[in-house]
Each structure stands twice: as C-alpha cells, then as structure tokens.
Design a protein around this motif. Sequence first.
Motif, PDB file in Angstrom:
ATOM      1  N   UNK A  23      -8.525  -7.224  -1.558  1.00  0.00           N
ATOM      2  CA  UNK A  23      -9.542  -6.221  -1.231  1.00  0.00           C
ATOM      3  C   UNK A  23      -9.125  -5.385  -0.035  1.00  0.00           C
ATOM      4  N   UNK A  24      -9.207  -4.068  -0.201  1.00  0.00           N
ATOM      5  CA  UNK A  24      -8.832  -3.157   0.876  1.00  0.00           C
ATOM      6  C   UNK A  24     -10.049  -2.734   1.689  1.00  0.00           C
ATOM      7  N   UNK A  25     -11.230  -2.756   1.068  1.00  0.00           N
ATOM      8  CA  UNK A  25     -12.446  -2.266   1.720  1.00  0.00           C
ATOM      9  C   UNK A  25     -13.109  -3.397   2.502  1.00  0.00           C
ATOM     10  N   UNK A  26     -12.843  -3.438   3.787  1.00  0.00           N
ATOM     11  CA  UNK A  26     -13.437  -4.412   4.700  1.00  0.00           C
ATOM     12  C   UNK A  26     -13.380  -5.844   4.156  1.00  0.00           C
ATOM     13  N   UNK A  27     -12.185  -6.355   3.910  1.00  0.00           N
ATOM     14  CA  UNK A  27     -12.091  -7.740   3.431  1.00  0.00           C
ATOM     15  C   UNK A  27     -12.657  -8.713   4.464  1.00  0.00           C
ATOM     16  N   UNK A  28     -13.239  -9.792   3.983  1.00  0.00           N
ATOM     17  CA  UNK A  28     -13.711 -10.834   4.903  1.00  0.00           C
ATOM     18  C   UNK A  28     -12.516 -11.410   5.659  1.00  0.00           C
ATOM     19  N   UNK A  29     -12.748 -11.697   6.941  1.00  0.00           N
ATOM     20  CA  UNK A  29     -11.732 -12.328   7.783  1.00  0.00           C
ATOM     21  C   UNK A  29     -11.801 -13.855   7.605  1.00  0.00           C
ATOM     22  N   UNK A  30     -10.770 -14.529   8.111  1.00  0.00           N
ATOM     23  CA  UNK A  30     -10.788 -15.995   8.086  1.00  0.00           C
ATOM     24  C   UNK A  30     -12.024 -16.510   8.823  1.00  0.00           C
ATOM     25  N   UNK A  31     -12.395 -15.864   9.926  1.00  0.00           N
ATOM     26  CA  UNK A  31     -13.573 -16.288  10.688  1.00  0.00           C
ATOM     27  C   UNK A  31     -14.843 -16.185   9.838  1.00  0.00           C
ATOM     28  N   UNK A 105     -17.985  -2.655  -8.745  1.00  0.00           N
ATOM     29  CA  UNK A 105     -17.662  -1.227  -8.816  1.00  0.00           C
ATOM     30  C   UNK A 105     -17.658  -0.781 -10.279  1.00  0.00           C
ATOM     31  N   UNK A 106     -18.230   0.402 -10.538  1.00  0.00           N
ATOM     32  CA  UNK A 106     -18.332   0.856 -11.927  1.00  0.00           C
ATOM     33  C   UNK A 106     -16.964   1.080 -12.570  1.00  0.00           C
ATOM     34  N   UNK A 107     -15.907   1.259 -11.750  1.00  0.00           N
ATOM     35  CA  UNK A 107     -14.554   1.475 -12.300  1.00  0.00           C
ATOM     36  C   UNK A 107     -13.768   0.174 -12.475  1.00  0.00           C
ATOM     37  N   UNK A 108     -14.341  -0.952 -12.079  1.00  0.00           N
ATOM     38  CA  UNK A 108     -13.580  -2.207 -12.054  1.00  0.00           C
ATOM     39  C   UNK A 108     -13.605  -2.882 -13.429  1.00  0.00           C
ATOM     40  N   UNK A 109     -12.794  -2.337 -14.338  1.00  0.00           N
ATOM     41  CA  UNK A 109     -12.787  -2.829 -15.731  1.00  0.00           C
ATOM     42  C   UNK A 109     -12.436  -4.312 -15.836  1.00  0.00           C
ATOM     43  N   UNK A 110     -11.416  -4.805 -15.107  1.00  0.00           N
ATOM     44  CA  UNK A 110     -11.118  -6.237 -15.240  1.00  0.00           C
ATOM     45  C   UNK A 110     -12.316  -7.125 -14.890  1.00  0.00           C
ATOM     46  N   UNK A 132     -14.885   3.551   0.673  1.00  0.00           N
ATOM     47  CA  UNK A 132     -13.414   3.377   0.648  1.00  0.00           C
ATOM     48  C   UNK A 132     -12.865   2.858  -0.672  1.00  0.00           C
ATOM     49  N   UNK A 133     -12.940   3.573  -1.763  1.00  0.00           N
ATOM     50  CA  UNK A 133     -13.606   4.857  -1.901  1.00  0.00           C
ATOM     51  C   UNK A 133     -15.089   4.667  -2.241  1.00  0.00           C
ATOM     52  N   UNK A 134     -15.859   5.728  -1.901  1.00  0.00           N
ATOM     53  CA  UNK A 134     -17.287   5.685  -2.228  1.00  0.00           C
ATOM     54  C   UNK A 134     -17.459   5.614  -3.739  1.00  0.00           C
ATOM     55  N   UNK A 135     -18.326   4.730  -4.179  1.00  0.00           N
ATOM     56  CA  UNK A 135     -18.469   4.518  -5.616  1.00  0.00           C
ATOM     57  C   UNK A 135     -19.792   3.809  -5.891  1.00  0.00           C
ATOM     58  N   UNK A 136     -20.329   4.031  -7.092  1.00  0.00           N
ATOM     59  CA  UNK A 136     -21.546   3.330  -7.510  1.00  0.00           C
ATOM     60  C   UNK A 136     -21.223   1.880  -7.859  1.00  0.00           C
TER      61      UNK A 136
END
Length: 151
Positions: A23-31, A105-110, A132-136
């Motif tokens: 995940x590129x959009x604010x992935x959770x940290x180890x903490x 995400x509406x584009x996340x076909x998998x 990041x990117x903005x999406x429904x």
Amino acid sequence: MIVLRPMNGENYAHAAAVEQTCFLDRPWTAEQFREELGIDFSRTFIAYDGDAAVGFVNIWLTPPTATVNNIAVLPGHRRRGIADLLLDCAEEVCAGLEELTLEVRVSNRPAIGLYEKHGFVNVARRRNFYENPREDAFIMTKKLSGVNGND
Ligand SMILES: CC(C)(COP(=O)(O)OP(=O)(O)OC[C@H]1O[C@@H](n2cnc3c(N)ncnc32)[C@H](O)[C@@H]1OP(=O)(O)O)[C@@H](O)C(=O)NCCC(=O)NCCS
C-alpha cells in the motif's frame, strides 16, 4: 505450504512489512500494528510461506457486525490462493456474527474479484473516500449465518 498464524508481540513487524510493500497511501506503520494487539476487538492473522511472511488480514469484531479493515498479499505470491485462506480464516473468526463489511477502491479488480468470490455484494458507493489517488469506494457486505444460524 502456507500457514496462518495470529499476529502477536513477536511478529507484528512482519505484517507491517507486507502492508508497506502493498500500500502506497498511508500504509500502517509497525507501531500501528503493535497498537492493534491492544485492541480487544481486533484480530490479525499473518500468512507464512516457510519463515517468510507473505500476507495478512486484519478484522474488527464489533457485534453484530465485523469489518475487514485490510487484507494484502505480497506481489510475488499472488494468485496462489493465499487471500482465499486469509478471508476464510477471517470468516471463521466471525462465527455467530450477522454481517461482514468492508470498503474497496472501485478500480481494485483483484480485491473486488476476491470479495465477490466469497459472497460479498456491493451495497453502496462512497464518493472520494480514498486519497492518493482520490477515488470512490464500494461498500461491500456479506450476510453471515448469525447466532441462531438463521439468515
Ligand atoms: C487482493 C489481493 C489480496 C488478492 O490476493 P491473492 O492471494 O492474489 O488472491 P487469491 O490468489 O487468494 O485469489 C482469490 C480470488 O481473488 C480473485 N482475484 C485475485 N486476483 C485477481 C486478479 N488479479 N483479477 C481478478 N480477480 C482476482 C479471484 O476471484 C481469485 O479466485 P480464483 O483464483 O479462483 O479466480 C492481492 O491482489 C493484494 O494484496 N492486492 C493489494 C492489496 C489490496 O488491494 N488489498 C485489498 C484492499 S481492499
């Protein structure tokens, strides 16, 4: 062979490593994964291929419903049925609850294909839910059998 193990104080960084690769959009940290261990309604399971962590699922149990917050599998290990195993595990943990819900995400076909395979249906669309990117987002839910086994 893929083995699923509950996340604990020893292995939470493994889940974070998978998250940060996927995940590129604010992935959770180890903490943040460590903090999940202190939330009594949170459950995380990590998929291992030998010693290597290759995927995880995180759910919140909030009776009578539950939420799949996140599920991910490392790119080199996809299309091997690992997400199927993780989602089956999440559903087992939800035994007795009425409904499982998630956003995607509406584009996340998998991911949408995965959820549809497991019986989730698209019930709503939330505008500009993601950055990041903005999406429904689609809101998808699956009815579970509930406490009495009644649908
Ligand atoms: C979505 C994701 C978890 C699937 O993991 P996976 O281990 O490759 O999935 P599986 O091999 O268990 O596949 C299970 C089902 O998902 C669906 N699926 C998986 N990848 C797919 C793809 N690329 N296209 C269409 N459907 C797909 C199929 O229905 C598949 O069943 P099948 O193999 O019988 O056709 C993985 O692609 C991933 O980590 N993506 C990035 C993170 C992400 O987007 N997570 C979801 C956030 S909401």
